[in-house]
Design a protein around this motif. Structure first.
Motif, PDB file in Angstrom:
ATOM      1  N   LEU A  15       0.818  -1.218   0.000  1.00 43.95           N
ATOM      2  CA  LEU A  15       0.000   0.000   0.000  1.00 43.95           C
ATOM      3  C   LEU A  15       0.845   1.259   0.000  1.00 43.95           C
ATOM      4  O   LEU A  15       0.372   2.336  -0.360  1.00 43.95           O
ATOM      5  CB  LEU A  15      -0.929  -0.002   1.216  1.00 43.95           C
ATOM      6  CG  LEU A  15      -2.007  -1.089   1.250  1.00 43.95           C
ATOM      7  CD1 LEU A  15      -2.759  -1.044   2.574  1.00 43.95           C
ATOM      8  CD2 LEU A  15      -2.967  -0.918   0.087  1.00 43.95           C
ATOM      9  N   GLY A  16       2.090   1.123   0.465  1.00 41.48           N
ATOM     10  CA  GLY A  16       2.967   2.288   0.526  1.00 41.48           C
ATOM     11  C   GLY A  16       2.671   3.215   1.678  1.00 41.48           C
ATOM     12  O   GLY A  16       3.047   4.394   1.651  1.00 41.48           O
ATOM     13  N   VAL A  17       2.004   2.716   2.721  1.00 44.52           N
ATOM     14  CA  VAL A  17       1.694   3.528   3.907  1.00 44.52           C
ATOM     15  C   VAL A  17       1.886   2.689   5.165  1.00 44.52           C
ATOM     16  O   VAL A  17       1.837   1.458   5.115  1.00 44.52           O
ATOM     17  CB  VAL A  17       0.238   4.060   3.890  1.00 44.52           C
ATOM     18  CG1 VAL A  17       0.015   5.004   2.725  1.00 44.52           C
ATOM     19  CG2 VAL A  17      -0.760   2.907   3.837  1.00 44.52           C
ATOM     20  N   ARG A  18       2.094   3.352   6.267  1.00 43.75           N
ATOM     21  CA  ARG A  18       2.153   2.662   7.554  1.00 43.75           C
ATOM     22  C   ARG A  18       0.741   2.552   8.114  1.00 43.75           C
ATOM     23  O   ARG A  18       0.019   3.548   8.228  1.00 43.75           O
ATOM     24  CB  ARG A  18       3.047   3.433   8.533  1.00 43.75           C
ATOM     25  CG  ARG A  18       3.186   2.727   9.892  1.00 43.75           C
ATOM     26  CD  ARG A  18       3.961   3.613  10.862  1.00 43.75           C
ATOM     27  NE  ARG A  18       5.337   3.754  10.430  1.00 43.75           N
ATOM     28  CZ  ARG A  18       6.301   2.889  10.725  1.00 43.75           C
ATOM     29  NH1 ARG A  18       6.021   1.800  11.438  1.00 43.75           N
ATOM     30  NH2 ARG A  18       7.526   3.105  10.314  1.00 43.75           N
ATOM     31  N   LEU A  19       0.340   1.337   8.461  1.00 39.29           N
ATOM     32  CA  LEU A  19      -1.004   1.096   8.987  1.00 39.29           C
ATOM     33  C   LEU A  19      -1.029   1.026  10.506  1.00 39.29           C
ATOM     34  O   LEU A  19      -2.060   1.311  11.132  1.00 39.29           O
ATOM     35  CB  LEU A  19      -1.559  -0.216   8.417  1.00 39.29           C
ATOM     36  CG  LEU A  19      -1.675  -0.282   6.891  1.00 39.29           C
ATOM     37  CD1 LEU A  19      -2.078  -1.682   6.464  1.00 39.29           C
ATOM     38  CD2 LEU A  19      -2.676   0.740   6.380  1.00 39.29           C
ATOM     39  N   LEU A  20       0.091   0.625  11.112  1.00 38.54           N
ATOM     40  CA  LEU A  20       0.154   0.431  12.556  1.00 38.54           C
ATOM     41  C   LEU A  20       1.396   1.094  13.129  1.00 38.54           C
ATOM     42  O   LEU A  20       2.475   1.055  12.532  1.00 38.54           O
ATOM     43  CB  LEU A  20       0.181  -1.060  12.902  1.00 38.54           C
ATOM     44  CG  LEU A  20      -1.030  -1.898  12.496  1.00 38.54           C
ATOM     45  CD1 LEU A  20      -0.690  -3.375  12.548  1.00 38.54           C
ATOM     46  CD2 LEU A  20      -2.209  -1.591  13.403  1.00 38.54           C
ATOM     47  N   ASN A  21       1.230   1.708  14.291  1.00 37.63           N
ATOM     48  CA  ASN A  21       2.367   2.174  15.075  1.00 37.63           C
ATOM     49  C   ASN A  21       2.710   1.067  16.058  1.00 37.63           C
ATOM     50  O   ASN A  21       1.878   0.695  16.893  1.00 37.63           O
ATOM     51  CB  ASN A  21       2.023   3.466  15.826  1.00 37.63           C
ATOM     52  CG  ASN A  21       1.764   4.609  14.873  1.00 37.63           C
ATOM     53  OD1 ASN A  21       2.526   4.836  13.940  1.00 37.63           O
ATOM     54  ND2 ASN A  21       0.678   5.341  15.106  1.00 37.63           N
ATOM     55  N   ARG A  22       3.918   0.524  15.973  1.00 36.56           N
ATOM     56  CA  ARG A  22       4.288  -0.618  16.804  1.00 36.56           C
ATOM     57  C   ARG A  22       5.488  -0.288  17.678  1.00 36.56           C
ATOM     58  O   ARG A  22       6.492   0.218  17.196  1.00 36.56           O
ATOM     59  CB  ARG A  22       4.612  -1.831  15.920  1.00 36.56           C
ATOM     60  CG  ARG A  22       3.420  -2.419  15.238  1.00 36.56           C
ATOM     61  CD  ARG A  22       3.785  -3.626  14.409  1.00 36.56           C
ATOM     62  NE  ARG A  22       4.075  -3.254  13.035  1.00 36.56           N
ATOM     63  CZ  ARG A  22       4.250  -4.119  12.051  1.00 36.56           C
ATOM     64  NH1 ARG A  22       4.163  -5.413  12.294  1.00 36.56           N
ATOM     65  NH2 ARG A  22       4.501  -3.715  10.829  1.00 36.56           N
ATOM     66  N   THR A  23       5.344  -0.560  18.965  1.00 28.83           N
ATOM     67  CA  THR A  23       6.458  -0.474  19.891  1.00 28.83           C
ATOM     68  C   THR A  23       6.531  -1.802  20.638  1.00 28.83           C
ATOM     69  O   THR A  23       5.707  -2.694  20.423  1.00 28.83           O
ATOM     70  CB  THR A  23       6.274   0.674  20.901  1.00 28.83           C
ATOM     71  OG1 THR A  23       5.193   0.359  21.797  1.00 28.83           O
ATOM     72  CG2 THR A  23       5.956   1.992  20.200  1.00 28.83           C
ATOM     73  N   THR A  24       7.503  -1.951  21.515  1.00 31.41           N
ATOM     74  CA  THR A  24       7.617  -3.193  22.283  1.00 31.41           C
ATOM     75  C   THR A  24       6.466  -3.338  23.274  1.00 31.41           C
ATOM     76  O   THR A  24       6.204  -4.438  23.756  1.00 31.41           O
ATOM     77  CB  THR A  24       8.945  -3.228  23.056  1.00 31.41           C
ATOM     78  OG1 THR A  24       9.037  -2.046  23.883  1.00 31.41           O
ATOM     79  CG2 THR A  24      10.128  -3.258  22.089  1.00 31.41           C
ATOM     80  N   ARG A  25       5.767  -2.239  23.580  1.00 27.25           N
ATOM     81  CA  ARG A  25       4.712  -2.286  24.600  1.00 27.25           C
ATOM     82  C   ARG A  25       3.304  -2.133  24.039  1.00 27.25           C
ATOM     83  O   ARG A  25       2.333  -2.528  24.693  1.00 27.25           O
ATOM     84  CB  ARG A  25       4.946  -1.198  25.652  1.00 27.25           C
ATOM     85  CG  ARG A  25       6.189  -1.416  26.479  1.00 27.25           C
ATOM     86  CD  ARG A  25       6.252  -0.404  27.601  1.00 27.25           C
ATOM     87  NE  ARG A  25       7.391  -0.642  28.473  1.00 27.25           N
ATOM     88  CZ  ARG A  25       7.653   0.076  29.560  1.00 27.25           C
ATOM     89  NH1 ARG A  25       6.860   1.098  29.894  1.00 27.25           N
ATOM     90  NH2 ARG A  25       8.706  -0.198  30.316  1.00 27.25           N
ATOM     91  N   SER A  26       3.158  -1.531  22.879  1.00 25.51           N
ATOM     92  CA  SER A  26       1.799  -1.272  22.407  1.00 25.51           C
ATOM     93  C   SER A  26       1.730  -1.257  20.886  1.00 25.51           C
ATOM     94  O   SER A  26       2.743  -1.122  20.192  1.00 25.51           O
ATOM     95  CB  SER A  26       1.292   0.072  22.951  1.00 25.51           C
ATOM     96  OG  SER A  26       2.055   1.143  22.411  1.00 25.51           O
ATOM     97  N   SER A  36      -0.944   0.500  17.864  1.00 26.47           N
ATOM     98  CA  SER A  36      -2.069   1.403  17.621  1.00 26.47           C
ATOM     99  C   SER A  36      -2.206   1.643  16.124  1.00 26.47           C
ATOM    100  O   SER A  36      -1.256   1.459  15.355  1.00 26.47           O
ATOM    101  CB  SER A  36      -1.871   2.734  18.347  1.00 26.47           C
ATOM    102  OG  SER A  36      -0.707   3.400  17.868  1.00 26.47           O
ATOM    103  N   LEU A  37      -3.389   2.035  15.724  1.00 22.51           N
ATOM    104  CA  LEU A  37      -3.650   2.306  14.316  1.00 22.51           C
ATOM    105  C   LEU A  37      -3.200   3.704  13.934  1.00 22.51           C
ATOM    106  O   LEU A  37      -3.384   4.654  14.691  1.00 22.51           O
ATOM    107  CB  LEU A  37      -5.143   2.177  14.027  1.00 22.51           C
ATOM    108  CG  LEU A  37      -5.738   0.763  14.019  1.00 22.51           C
ATOM    109  CD1 LEU A  37      -7.256   0.850  14.014  1.00 22.51           C
ATOM    110  CD2 LEU A  37      -5.256  -0.018  12.820  1.00 22.51           C
ATOM    111  N   THR A  38      -2.605   3.833  12.760  1.00 28.64           N
ATOM    112  CA  THR A  38      -2.331   5.151  12.209  1.00 28.64           C
ATOM    113  C   THR A  38      -3.621   5.678  11.589  1.00 28.64           C
ATOM    114  O   THR A  38      -4.628   4.964  11.508  1.00 28.64           O
ATOM    115  CB  THR A  38      -1.246   5.080  11.131  1.00 28.64           C
ATOM    116  OG1 THR A  38      -1.739   4.294  10.035  1.00 28.64           O
ATOM    117  CG2 THR A  38       0.039   4.455  11.676  1.00 28.64           C
ATOM    118  N   GLU A  39      -3.600   6.906  11.121  1.00 28.72           N
ATOM    119  CA  GLU A  39      -4.781   7.463  10.469  1.00 28.72           C
ATOM    120  C   GLU A  39      -5.131   6.642   9.230  1.00 28.72           C
ATOM    121  O   GLU A  39      -6.310   6.370   8.963  1.00 28.72           O
ATOM    122  CB  GLU A  39      -4.518   8.913  10.075  1.00 28.72           C
ATOM    123  CG  GLU A  39      -5.718   9.609   9.445  1.00 28.72           C
ATOM    124  CD  GLU A  39      -5.439  11.060   9.119  1.00 28.72           C
ATOM    125  OE1 GLU A  39      -6.257  11.658   8.381  1.00 28.72           O
ATOM    126  OE2 GLU A  39      -4.415  11.594   9.584  1.00 28.72           O
TER     127      GLU A  39
END
Length: 299
Positions: free
Chosen positions: A46-57, A59-62
């Motif tokens: 898709l060429g976009v980031r769908l999820l914000n990922r860290t070691t703890r959580s 979340s959805l991007t816009e």
């Protein structure tokens, strides 16, 4: 852009719903690492980031929220179509899953009786109900619908009342009122011990009053604060202070005489909670059936 298969989109919806790769992978019966790689491949296509990922959580991007909104209902409809084929085309057999989020009182006092009667009518449907004290973005969190009281809703939301008006009242044990007196005005609460309601974030629920068209709030103090009316009933019966809660919770004690209502004229009824959901062209059949059930039962 390469064509994206429905299975990959369904995997994204599962991750978006749980916001947890391990739980989503368990539901899909694949490994978390495989699921993570599939989502990365989807983002690359898709060429976009769908999820914000860290070691703890997670979340959805816009962009992720937008994709979730546009794909979840379509996948649900396709699942329903497949289910109708495997059930021999029997249109009477409704299947699917409905996820609902809301505050505990709205769930316990209004929603669950409706869920119970709905499940009797549709044994093929699974309903997941999650109780949270704070308001959340139900759509962003992967829920199909939420419960709210008289809060404002976004323009693309539809609200359906769950039943008649409700009422918050103040009460105390006969022994407590004998020792400390009966309050005649909400200002008298300053001289009383009150069992307050505290939320997870530390903020306290105000006690709301209204008379002659004038509404106001008070923040009584006391030695005990809990986040459940059921828990507050125990010390209230024992005479440790006044309790403020939904009339439905307190009625058994009022009828038994273990609690006595006070400040009656200061606590009028107010509109009960509503089931709210986003306006959709392709509403999943199970959700549509439940909304129709609520509308019929609330007449």
């Amino acid at each position: 852009m390469q064509q994206i298969d429905l299975n990959t989109l369904a995997q994204f919806v599962a991750v978006a719903r749980h916001l947890n790769f391990r739980r989503a992978a368990a539901e899909l019966a694949i490994s978390p690492s495989t699921l993570s790689e599939r989502i990365r491949e989807l983002e690359a296509r898709l060429g976009v980031r769908l999820l914000n990922r860290t070691t703890r959580s997670t979340s959805l991007t816009e962009e992720g929220e937008r994709l979730l909104e546009r794909t979840r209902d379509a996948i649900a409809v396709l699942d329903e179509a497949a289910a109708s084929v495997t059930s021999g085309g029997n249109r009477e057999v409704l299947t699917g899953r409905i996820r609902i989020n809301g505050p505990a009182p709205a769930i316990e006092l209004r929603l669950m009786p409706l869920v119970s009667s709905f499940l009797e009518l549709h044994p093929g449907v699974r309903v997941e109900v999650v109780s949270e004290g704070d308001l959340v973005d139900v759509i962003g969190r992967g829920f199909d619908a939420g419960l709210r009281y008289d809060e404002s809703l976004a323009q693309d939301m539809i609200a359906v009342r769950l039943g008649p008006d409700q009422r918050m009242i103040v009460a105390g044990a006969p022994d407590y009122l004998k020792r400390h007196g009966v309050p005649q005005h909400p200002d008298d609460l300053e001289r009383h011990s009150c069992i307050t309601h505290v939320f997870g974030g530390g903020n306290t629920l105000p006690w709301s009053f209204e008379k002659d068209g004038k509404a106001f709030e008070r923040f009584p103090k006391g030695r005990l604060a809990v986040n459940s009316t059921i828990a507050a009933l125990i010390p209230a019966r024992a005479g440790h202070g006044l309790i403020y809660g939904f009339d439905d919770y307190l009625q058994p004690d009022l009828q038994a005489g273990t609690l006595v209502q006070v400040l009656d004229e200061w606590t009028p009824p107010f509109p009960g909670p509503s089931l709210y959901f986003t306006e959709r062209r392709l509403m999943p059949p199970a959700l549509r059936a439940f909304v129709d059930h609520v509308k019929t039962a609330a007449r």
